[in-house]
Scaffold this active site. Sequence first.
Site, PDB file in Angstrom:
ATOM      1  N   SER A  83       0.788  -1.233   0.000  1.00 33.00           N
ATOM      2  CA  SER A  83       0.000   0.000   0.000  1.00 33.00           C
ATOM      3  C   SER A  83       0.820   1.282   0.000  1.00 33.00           C
ATOM      4  O   SER A  83       0.245   2.371  -0.106  1.00 33.00           O
ATOM      5  CB  SER A  83      -0.973   0.002   1.177  1.00 33.00           C
ATOM      6  OG  SER A  83      -2.052  -0.874   0.910  1.00 33.00           O
ATOM      7  N   THR A 151     -10.632 -13.258  -3.748  1.00 33.68           N
ATOM      8  CA  THR A 151      -9.797 -14.192  -2.995  1.00 33.68           C
ATOM      9  C   THR A 151      -8.347 -13.716  -3.010  1.00 33.68           C
ATOM     10  O   THR A 151      -7.747 -13.542  -4.071  1.00 33.68           O
ATOM     11  CB  THR A 151      -9.875 -15.607  -3.599  1.00 33.68           C
ATOM     12  OG1 THR A 151     -11.232 -16.058  -3.529  1.00 33.68           O
ATOM     13  CG2 THR A 151      -8.979 -16.568  -2.847  1.00 33.68           C
ATOM     14  N   TYR A 189     -10.800   2.369   5.164  1.00 36.16           N
ATOM     15  CA  TYR A 189      -9.723   2.074   4.216  1.00 36.16           C
ATOM     16  C   TYR A 189     -10.234   1.098   3.162  1.00 36.16           C
ATOM     17  O   TYR A 189     -10.694   0.009   3.494  1.00 36.16           O
ATOM     18  CB  TYR A 189      -8.560   1.466   4.983  1.00 36.16           C
ATOM     19  CG  TYR A 189      -7.255   1.377   4.231  1.00 36.16           C
ATOM     20  CD1 TYR A 189      -6.330   2.406   4.301  1.00 36.16           C
ATOM     21  CD2 TYR A 189      -6.934   0.248   3.483  1.00 36.16           C
ATOM     22  CE1 TYR A 189      -5.114   2.323   3.638  1.00 36.16           C
ATOM     23  CE2 TYR A 189      -5.731   0.161   2.818  1.00 36.16           C
ATOM     24  CZ  TYR A 189      -4.821   1.194   2.899  1.00 36.16           C
ATOM     25  OH  TYR A 189      -3.623   1.107   2.240  1.00 36.16           O
ATOM     26  N   SER A 190     -10.150   1.500   1.898  1.00 32.58           N
ATOM     27  CA  SER A 190     -10.682   0.670   0.828  1.00 32.58           C
ATOM     28  C   SER A 190      -9.746   0.693  -0.373  1.00 32.58           C
ATOM     29  O   SER A 190      -9.499   1.755  -0.965  1.00 32.58           O
ATOM     30  CB  SER A 190     -12.073   1.166   0.404  1.00 32.58           C
ATOM     31  OG  SER A 190     -12.533   0.458  -0.744  1.00 32.58           O
ATOM     32  N   ASN A 191      -9.224  -0.468  -0.736  1.00 32.00           N
ATOM     33  CA  ASN A 191      -8.364  -0.562  -1.917  1.00 32.00           C
ATOM     34  C   ASN A 191      -9.090  -0.125  -3.184  1.00 32.00           C
ATOM     35  O   ASN A 191      -8.460   0.339  -4.145  1.00 32.00           O
ATOM     36  CB  ASN A 191      -7.854  -1.995  -2.070  1.00 32.00           C
ATOM     37  CG  ASN A 191      -6.843  -2.361  -1.009  1.00 32.00           C
ATOM     38  OD1 ASN A 191      -5.801  -1.723  -0.866  1.00 32.00           O
ATOM     39  ND2 ASN A 191      -7.149  -3.390  -0.228  1.00 32.00           N
ATOM     40  N   GLY A 329       2.991  -0.747   3.847  1.00 36.34           N
ATOM     41  CA  GLY A 329       2.230  -1.689   3.038  1.00 36.34           C
ATOM     42  C   GLY A 329       2.777  -3.090   3.164  1.00 36.34           C
ATOM     43  O   GLY A 329       3.982  -3.280   3.372  1.00 36.34           O
TER      44      GLY A 329
END
Length: 387
Positions: A83, A151, A189-191, A329
């Site tokens: 990250s 996944t 927090y969101s990718n 990250g």
Amino acid sequence: MTNDLNDQDRLPLPTAAATGATDAAGPDRPELQKAIEEVVDLGFVGVQMRVHDERGTWVGSAGAAEPGKAAKPPTDGRFRIGSNTKTFVATVVLRLVAEGGIGLDDPVADHLPGFGLDRRITVRMLLQHTSGIFNFTGEYYEDGTYAPGITWAGREWVDRRFATYRPQELVELALSKPARFEPGAGWSYSNTNYVLAGLLIEKVTGRSLAGEMRRLILEPLGLSGTVVPGTETEVPEPHAHAYYRYEEDGREKTVDVTRQNPSWISSGGDMISTTQDLHTFISALVGGGLLPAPLLAEMCDPHPESGYGLGVFVQEAGPDGGTVITHNGGIAGHAGLMYCSPDGGRTLTASLNYVDDADMSLAEAFQKATRRLVEEVFGGARTEPAR
């Protein structure tokens, strides 16, 4: 599933010679060597660390590049930075804001109309994780429940680690799930936010994210050890190895997962770098070399709930250590650490290589490791608060 970027837009994987010879260790700093050896004792396979401060440059490593072998992690080694990628992506977006191609408070839907995004979601909300959009790698809720996404753990991920995902697929998966909250009403927090930011960069410029990363950051700073891999599976030499452990038929199995296709995380965390390049990047960024002062101030203005600005955390370094600008990250056995004083003059960059697993059994050790290193490097620092 295929990657839709042109081959000429994909950054080349550099050779081992691309970033020059291994650094000398610099001034004798036994306290720093002791600190990284203590990190290894927490359960990590190896660690490499670089410190730049008023005493000069120090680099060192401890543990092993591969379990059971004598060689330490190379101090000029490449690693997947996870990250930390978000700080690079946020910087590109803010550079485009500075160039006038986009506004921080533009509705994202105006630039990416094909997803049916809520028009209240702005570019700023993507960068600060306040959009409320579901995290495609899964959501943990306050009541302890978990909503799965793509996944990315267990044997199934190990078996599929060379599969290719298009960023549009990851966004569509996220948007098929309920939003966590109304846009701007909270922080989570969101990718997905940063995959959308990567697509936004490509839509606004008409060029690939890799190409814009090269134009705006990598080439101006000479970051020859940094890679935007797309679907490439290799980590360029030299590097320490990353491992993943899972259970099969009641027995533990450990697999070397250094090679993988990182398109499953995309611009949420796919980049590869070195401690030298991370130092050069974060010191230039925080020192004002990449963004105009007003945009840097916006970047380092933390959300009250989380301490997250626009692609960086603004944190206290310890009881007497002042403030640090940071992002860390981790991705399947590799982790990157990146810390900088608010004036850009003191940095800590490091990588950890370890055996990952679905239980995140090293998560607590990771927190202890980062606290130990930050307190050692910044604990006595007299730094001014971020503005």
